[in-house]
Design an enzyme around this catalytic site. Structure first.
Site, short mmCIF file in Angstrom:
data_model
loop_
_atom_site.label_atom_id
_atom_site.label_comp_id
_atom_site.label_asym_id
_atom_site.label_seq_id
_atom_site.Cartn_x
_atom_site.Cartn_y
_atom_site.Cartn_z
N SER A 142 37.48 46.30 37.94
CA SER A 142 37.09 44.96 37.50
C SER A 142 35.87 44.45 38.25
CB SER A 142 38.26 43.99 37.70
OG SER A 142 39.39 44.40 36.97
N HIS A 198 36.29 40.06 41.88
CA HIS A 198 35.50 39.66 40.72
C HIS A 198 34.23 38.92 41.13
CE1 HIS A 198 39.13 39.77 37.72
NE2 HIS A 198 38.91 40.91 38.33
#
Length: 294
Positions: A142, A198
């Site tokens: 991610s 992230h």
């Protein structure tokens, strides 16, 4: 009599998405190998709701945890964890997101540049996770995918302003990116989602994109007052300044995060309430104290 020559349009070279096809294949094969090692036994849903193997298998195949990186000197986990996924749901979401976001970037800038952004952002995202969430086991690509997303902002600032989009076109690009970024960051604030990976990946993707995907300025025949061809004017001083500054910023950030990783500083505690909000925010739908206890 005057002669009006038609505009010469130089098409932008389009690249094939070799890297994204390759990394998609690698992620699928890696997950199959991991499940093979687990004898294709899935963990109970209460233990792993992503429909994947037990935690022990994730650790065996390279999941990232600060203790093993620092105390056992298994620094390779900063890289290997990018290939480990918690389960089928996690893998599917990441592959779909990566291809949806990344193909356009790779078609425009080529495989080597996108691969550089992907892996640099991914490694920095795992460093952020290891520093700010040392007790958490982290897996997945991610952070690398958010890095590709961050590189679209690089393209906007470094390249789009020099293309013939016009004011309305640039405003549209900016607003579209702003909305997509807001949605992605809101998703990162959901419980049990690694917001540090992230945000770290997004930041490093933006900075590395500033020097990896910067393009020459090309003026159209009308702008260059040429009837035959467009003019390549190279990179502007502003572009070069941003590129060089971003390059050294990437080095500095990497150095800071590595030093924090091997220090006794509790980065999460120093961050205070801001980091707590990145882990979980109370809403009418869930209570953070109950989630974090579990």
């Amino acid at each position: 009599p005057s002669v009006v020559m038609p505009s010469v349009v130089i098409p932008r070279r389009m690249h094939s998405p070799y890297f994204l096809n390759f990394i998609t294949f690698v992620l699928l094969v890696y997950f199959l190998a991991m499940m093979w090692g687990a004898n294709f036994e899935f963990a109970p849903f209460a233990e792993n709701p992503m429909i994947g193997p037990k935690i022990e298998i994730l650790m065996e195949y390279g999941a990232q945890t600060t203790q093993l990186i620092v105390e056992e000197e298994e620094t390779w986990r900063l890289f290997s964890s990018l290939f480990v996924h918690a389960g089928l749901v996690h893998l599917a979401f990441n592959i779909l997101g990566m291809r949806n976001i990344g193909i356009g970037l790779e078609e425009n800038f080529g495989s080597f540049r996108v691969a550089g952004i992907y892996f640099l952002s991914g490694i920095f995202s795992t460093l952020c996770s290891a520093v700010f969430l040392p007790e958490i086991i982290s897996v997945g690509a991610s952070g690398a995918i958010f890095g590709i997303f961050g590189a679209y902002w690089s393209d906007l600032f470094q390249n789009a302003a020099h293309r013939n989009h016009g004011c309305c076109g640039l405003t549209g690009l900016f607003c579209t990116l702003l909305i997509q970024t807001a949605i992605a960051l809101l998703f990162s604030l959901l419980p049990l989602v690694n917001a540090f990976a992230h945000i770290g990946g997004f930041l490093f993707g933006f900075l590395s994109g500033n020097f990896l995907i910067v393009q020459d300025r090309v003026r159209s025949p009308e702008e260059s007052r040429s009837l035959l061809h467009a003019t390549n004017e190279g990179k502007s001083v502003c572009q070069m300044f941003i590129a060089i500054s971003s390059f050294f910023a990437c080095i500095a950030l990497m150095a800071v995060m590595v030093s924090l990783l091997y220090s006794n500083i509790d980065a999460f505690a120093r961050c205070g309430k801001y980091c707590e909000y990145l882990v979980c925010i109370d809403t009418p739908l869930w209570n953070c104290d109950n989630i974090l206890k579990n």
